[in-house]
Design an enzyme around this catalytic site. Structure first.
Site, PDB file in Angstrom:
ATOM      1  N   GLU A   1      -9.717 -12.651 -62.640  1.00 20.15           N
ATOM      2  CA  GLU A   1     -10.021 -13.788 -63.047  1.00 20.15           C
ATOM      3  C   GLU A   1     -11.573 -13.038 -64.245  1.00 20.15           C
ATOM      4  O   GLU A   1     -12.625 -13.364 -64.067  1.00 20.15           O
ATOM      5  CB  GLU A   1     -10.636 -14.425 -62.583  1.00 20.15           C
ATOM      6  CG  GLU A   1     -10.651 -15.613 -64.207  1.00 20.15           C
ATOM      7  CD  GLU A   1     -11.544 -16.947 -64.443  1.00 20.15           C
ATOM      8  OE1 GLU A   1     -11.438 -17.677 -65.145  1.00 20.15           O
ATOM      9  OE2 GLU A   1     -12.610 -16.640 -63.224  1.00 20.15           O
TER      10      GLU A   1
ATOM     11  N   ASP B   1     -12.448 -15.603 -58.196  1.00 16.79           N
ATOM     12  CA  ASP B   1     -12.671 -16.259 -59.769  1.00 16.79           C
ATOM     13  C   ASP B   1     -14.419 -15.046 -59.922  1.00 16.79           C
ATOM     14  O   ASP B   1     -14.807 -14.749 -59.184  1.00 16.79           O
ATOM     15  CB  ASP B   1     -12.924 -17.611 -59.421  1.00 16.79           C
ATOM     16  CG  ASP B   1     -13.871 -18.641 -60.444  1.00 16.79           C
ATOM     17  OD1 ASP B   1     -12.417 -18.554 -61.363  1.00 16.79           O
ATOM     18  OD2 ASP B   1     -14.977 -19.276 -60.302  1.00 16.79           O
TER      19      ASP B   1
END
Length: 663
Positions: A397, A344
């Site tokens: 990401e 993330d």
């Protein structure tokens, strides 16, 4: 500074302490080589020594505790076994150079609640901390760690693990269903034998069978879980982690999560876990200011704090912190057989000025904005995963133009397997939101992604971030009336499944949920059973058939990341908002042609170029009646003619509804 956070239970302060002394002269779990590797940031099984481990010493059973706290003056174990008395069970500084504390407490068993009571050498700081390496935690809002023996589960997925390298190659199909376990489906309120069971989460074991059945029915190859690493605040969706080695207790104990993963593998479904090494919350019981110093985070707030998120940034320059994080990654891949990690907020790691205004960030030693220590960490992480977890994938990401994200570290890349194509997602959703009459002026939104499609190994996401915070659900993003909204959504999905790159769809999008996602509530499953509105079930059927086509057709996967696997037929027909392209395999006869009409106006006798002579037939059409369309389909074979068209030596005529797919 003095902080106290003892998790006492009612009446405990009045009870006399029952001292439980550590057993003396117990051999350390750490060898000299272990300590050397930890100091270098390369003991990738550090979790086998740090934390709480049931152990037998000279015939005496108990629990061995080990903690890294180099700036502590004293540390003791507190828990329900000694009435949370900070003086009852002291730890010993066994390895002073590194600041590793250890003790063996006889008589303790799995299920014991505990924390570390830390007295710092600085500022008279005292705090009671959860175990950074804890394998299990109390159900929030309680924050104690729980002694757990996670070695007893008997796995049944050896065949899956052996086949995983082939299943997760770049040329293999990967269609991912993104899931938030807390809101996928709830057990509704039930009245049984005079008692009321309130609306509640499903357990890991309940989720395993229900979710696997559903995902398998719809043809997805993988699930991706929003973080299930332990976290205190439901509203963070799991992205503010306090337990980097523990599955959240919201859905059951650790062995039940192992069952969940095992069952998924048994059903042929891969499991990807969202993993958050980019930051951590400021909760006092966890990593922040751990031993009276900024141990896990940078001490300089210009590097060590995300003020916009209210979180701290890991100190990637510290070997022991890198070891903690990479150990966590490998822990999930080894101990829980996770098939991949989606990392993330990589962009926030790469740039020192990310979300920081001028004057509130510190440049690197070259004067640039690149976070060089974080870059080194990400490369070390990816190298460790590829070396230690065969067949596992890593996914970034990452929303910027940082180069070589999915290229090997030995050529200067970051080493990820895949990268989310955030640009494609934003461009397409912006385009689809437009009234079709205006789309001709924004044709570049649907073609631009092919300018860079082969610069990285992309995954096309329609993720959870796009259906929250008043952004609307996937269906409400579409323009028009009820029928048009679903027709537009089918057009988007059809184009997405034909476009190069792996696929990811957030839960609820597969049946066109009306409400935007709410982490507190179950998905609106009742929509699928509404006889007056079949559109939701029909959209679900379309997604299922897209996944079936995707897995069956070599042209959609075998050359997914080769430029030769894609070519435009016509990307210039902006007046009609029509595009057409080819996806190629290694055999000419396996070529697929995709045609998308992004207006609600059918085109009859529409000519497109085709590369080979022969008879063409339609294999899927988003306007088919069974998907809720108007039935404008090509139900007859379409023979080619030797007429040059759109740089092709042959051409065919077809009826082009709102969206059509041909082969």
């Amino acid at each position: 500074m003095s902080v106290s956070q003892t998790p006492q239970k009612p009446g405990e302060s009045e009870r006399p302490s029952q001292p439980i002394k550590p057993m003396p002269d117990v051999p350390s779990l750490f060898s000299d080589f272990d300590l050397y590797l930890f100091g270098q940031g390369k003991d990738y099984r550090i979790y086998e020594k740090m934390g709480a481990h049931p152990r037998t010493v000279n015939g005496v059973t108990g629990v061995n505790f080990a903690l890294w706290a180099p700036n502590a003056r004293a540390v003791s174990i507190i828990g329900d076994f000694n009435q949370w008395d900070r003086k009852a069970t002291p730890m010993q500084l066994r390895h002073g150079d590194l600041g590793v504390w250890e003790c063996f407490v006889p008589g303790l068993e799995p299920g014991t609640l505990y924390k570390y009571a830390i007295c710092s050498r600085f500022n008279n700081y005292h705090a009671d901390k959860s175990d950074p390496y804890g394998f299990q935690f109390e159900l929030r809002p309680n924050t104690a760690s729980v002694v757990a023996d996670i070695s007893q589960y008997q796995w049944r997925d050896q065949e899956w693990l052996e086949q995983r390298p082939q299943r997760q190659q770049l040329n293999s199909p990967m269609s991912i269903y993104e899931v938030h376990l807390g809101s996928w489906r709830h057990i509704p309120e039930r009245h049984q034998e005079g008692a009321v069971e309130e609306d509640r989460f499903m357990t890991y074991r309940e989720l395993a069978e229900s979710l696997a059945t559903y995902v398998k029915k719809l043809g997805f190859t993988h699930i991706e879980l929003l973080p299930i690493t332990e976290f205190p605040f439901d509203g963070s969706w799991g992205y503010q982690v306090t337990g980097f080695y523990a599955p959240t207790s919201r859905f059951g104990p650790p062995e039940d999560f192992k069952y969940f993963v095992d069952y998924m593998h048994e059903q042929g479904i891969g499991v990807i876990l969202d993993w958050v090494p980019s930051h951590f919350p400021k909760d006092g019981h966890a990593l922040s200011y751990f031993d009276g110093t900024h141990l896990y985070e940078y001490s300089d707030s210009r590097k060590g704090e995300h003020k916009g998120w209210g979180t701290y940034v890991f100190d990637y320059g510290r070997s022991e912190v890198r070891n903690f994080l990479i150990g966590s990654a490998l822990f999930w891949l080894r101990e829980y057989h996770i098939d991949g990690l989606r990392v993330d907020a990589v962009a926030s790691m790469l740039y020192l000025d990310y979300m920081r205004p001028s004057g509130e960030w510190s440049p690197n030693h070259y004067g640039g904005r690149e976070h060089l220590e974080a870059v080194d960490f990400l490369r070390q992480f990816n190298e460790a995963v590829y070396d230690q977890a065969p067949g596992a994938v890593t996914i970034a990401e990452e929303s910027t133009a940082w180069p070589l994200v999915t290229r090997p570290t030995y050529v200067g890349g970051l080493g990820f397997t895949f990268k989310w194509n955030m640009g494609w997602m934003h461009d397409m959703l912006e385009y689809m939101h437009l009234d079709p009459i205006h789309r001709r002026y924004h044709h570049n939104n649907i073609t631009f992604a092919l300018m860079y499609a082969y610069s990285e190994n992309f995954i096309l996401p329609l993720s959870h971030d796009e259906v929250v915070h008043l952004k609307g659900s996937m269906s409400t993003k579409m323009p028009g009336d009820l029928w048009q909204r679903f027709a537009n959504l089918r057009s988007l999905y059809g184009f997405m499944w034909g476009h190069p790159g792996k696929k990811l769809l957030f839960m609820g999008g597969e049946f066109g949920q009306w409400h935007e996602w709410n982490f507190k509530e179950s998905l609106d499953w009742h929509l699928l059973d509404a006889p007056s509105d079949p559109h939701h079930a029909q959209l679900q059927d379309f997604v299922r058939d897209l996944n079936t086509l995707y897995k069956q057709e070599p042209a959609l996967t075998t050359r997914d990341y080769e430029g030769e696997g894609f070519s435009w037929i016509d990307c210039h027909d902006s007046d009609n908002s029509v595009i057409s392209f080819m996806r190629r395999a290694y055999k000419d006869e396996e070529t697929l042609i995709f045609v998308s009409n992004f207006t609600p106006v059918p085109r009859y006798g529409y000519r497109i170029g085709v590369p080979y002579p022969g008879v063409y037939n339609e294999v899927i059409n988003s306007d088919d009646l069974r998907y809720g369309g108007s039935g404008v389909i090509n139900n007859q074979y379409m023979p080619s003619v030797p007429r040059n068209w759109q740089s092709c030596p042959h051409s065919i005529l077809l009826t082009l509804p709102h969206s059509a797919r041909l082969s």
